[in-house]
Design a protein around this motif. Structure first.
Motif, short mmCIF file in Angstrom:
data_model
loop_
_atom_site.label_atom_id
_atom_site.label_comp_id
_atom_site.label_asym_id
_atom_site.label_seq_id
_atom_site.Cartn_x
_atom_site.Cartn_y
_atom_site.Cartn_z
N GLN A 176 1.04 -1.22 0.21
CA GLN A 176 -0.20 -0.22 -0.71
C GLN A 176 1.16 1.23 0.06
OE1 GLN A 176 -3.68 0.43 -0.62
NE2 GLN A 176 -3.06 2.27 -0.68
N GLU A 177 2.00 1.33 1.16
CA GLU A 177 2.92 2.09 0.49
C GLU A 177 3.29 2.56 -1.04
OE1 GLU A 177 5.68 1.29 3.53
OE2 GLU A 177 3.91 1.70 5.03
N LEU A 178 4.07 1.53 -1.63
CA LEU A 178 4.61 2.01 -2.60
C LEU A 178 3.28 2.33 -3.54
CD1 LEU A 178 5.80 -1.61 -2.81
CD2 LEU A 178 7.77 0.74 -2.64
N TRP A 179 1.89 1.50 -3.66
CA TRP A 179 1.42 1.79 -4.29
C TRP A 179 0.83 3.50 -4.09
CZ3 TRP A 179 -1.00 1.52 -8.74
CH2 TRP A 179 -2.22 2.33 -9.22
N ASN A 180 0.80 3.73 -2.55
CA ASN A 180 0.08 5.38 -3.05
C ASN A 180 1.86 6.42 -2.70
OD1 ASN A 180 -2.06 4.38 -0.88
ND2 ASN A 180 -0.87 4.84 0.29
N LYS A 181 2.58 5.98 -2.86
CA LYS A 181 4.12 6.21 -3.90
C LYS A 181 3.90 6.58 -5.68
CE LYS A 181 8.97 6.83 -3.44
NZ LYS A 181 10.36 6.34 -3.15
N ALA A 182 3.20 6.07 -5.64
CA ALA A 182 3.24 5.65 -7.29
C ALA A 182 1.90 6.19 -7.68
CB ALA A 182 4.20 4.19 -7.92
N GLN A 183 0.96 5.94 -6.84
CA GLN A 183 0.08 5.62 -7.84
C GLN A 183 -0.38 7.75 -8.42
OE1 GLN A 183 -4.01 6.22 -4.94
NE2 GLN A 183 -5.31 6.28 -6.72
N PRO A 184 0.28 8.51 -7.85
CA PRO A 184 0.13 9.85 -8.65
C PRO A 184 0.77 9.73 -10.34
CG PRO A 184 0.64 10.54 -6.72
CD PRO A 184 1.05 8.79 -6.31
N LYS A 185 1.81 9.37 -10.18
CA LYS A 185 2.80 9.24 -11.42
C LYS A 185 1.83 8.12 -12.06
CE LYS A 185 6.89 8.68 -13.86
NZ LYS A 185 8.27 8.13 -13.46
N TYR A 186 1.40 6.64 -11.72
CA TYR A 186 0.37 6.49 -12.66
C TYR A 186 -0.71 7.32 -13.16
CZ TYR A 186 -2.92 2.64 -13.36
OH TYR A 186 -4.22 2.18 -14.18
#
Length: 163
Positions: free
Chosen positions: A15-25
Motif C-alpha cells: 500500500q505504501e508503494l502504491w501510494n507513492k506510485a499512484q500520482p505518476k500512474y
C-alpha cells in the motif's frame, strides 16, 4: 499467528508503494487516454479549420505510438523517446518526412539510428541543411539511452541478485 503478521506487513508495504506510485500512474494514464481536443476559445475558426487541427493532432499521436511500438526494444526506446519529445512541434512537411522514416522496415530504422548505415539517399540533405532523419540520427548518437557502462550494468544486476 506469525503468517498473519507477515501478510499484514506485506500488505502495508504494498500500500505504501502504491501510494507513492499512484500520482505518476494517474498522470501517465491521463496522458495516455486523453483524446484530442480543441479549446473552447476557437469561435473564430471554421469547422474545416477545426477538423484540420484535430486531424493533425491525431496524426501526431499516431506517429508517436508507431514510434514506440516497433517491436524492437532498441528502436522503441530511441525512436519512441525522440518522437515523444519532438513530434508535437513538427511542421506538416516535417511530419511527412518523419512518417516516411517510420514507414521504413524496423531493421533499416535500427541501422540508421545506430549508425550502422547512413541515412537513405532519398532522405539525405541536398542543400546542406540537415534533414529531419539526419537530425534524428544525430540525436540518437548523442542520446544517453545507448551509453550504459558495462560496470554499472554488472553492479545493478549483482545488487539485485539478477546475475
Amino acid at each position: 499467528m506469525q503468517p498473519r503478521q507477515i501478510n499484514d506487513e506485506v500488505a502495508k508495504r504494498e500500500q505504501e508503494l502504491w501510494n507513492k506510485a499512484q500520482p505518476k500512474y494517474d498522470a501517465i494514464m491521463e496522458r495516455h487516454l486523453r483524446l484530442p481536443t480543441l479549446d473552447n476559445n476557437d469561435n473564430d475558426m471554421t469547422d474545416d479549420e477545426k477538423k484540420k487541427i484535430r486531424e493533425l493532432d491525431i496524426r501526431k499521436k499516431r506517429l508517436i505510438y508507431r514510434s514506440k511500438q516497433r517491436g524492437w526494444l532498441e528502436v522503441d526506446l530511441l525512436l519512441g523517446t525522440w518522437a515523444s519529445e519532438h513530434v508535437s512541434s513538427l511542421s506538416v512537411n516535417q511530419l511527412d518526412e518523419f512518417e516516411a522514416f517510420v514507414n521504413l522496415e524496423t531493421i533499416d530504422i535500427y541501422n540508421v539510428l545506430t549508425l550502422r548505415t547512413d541515412v537513405p539517399n532519398h532522405m539525405k540533405s541536398t542543400n546542406g541543411e540537415m534533414t529531419l532523419v539526419e537530425k534524428i540520427q544525430n540525436w540518437a548518437k548523442e542520446s544517453p539511452l545507448g551509453k550504459a557502462s558495462r560496470e554499472k550494468y554488472v553492479e545493478v544486476k549483482t545488487k539485485n541478485n539478477l546475475i
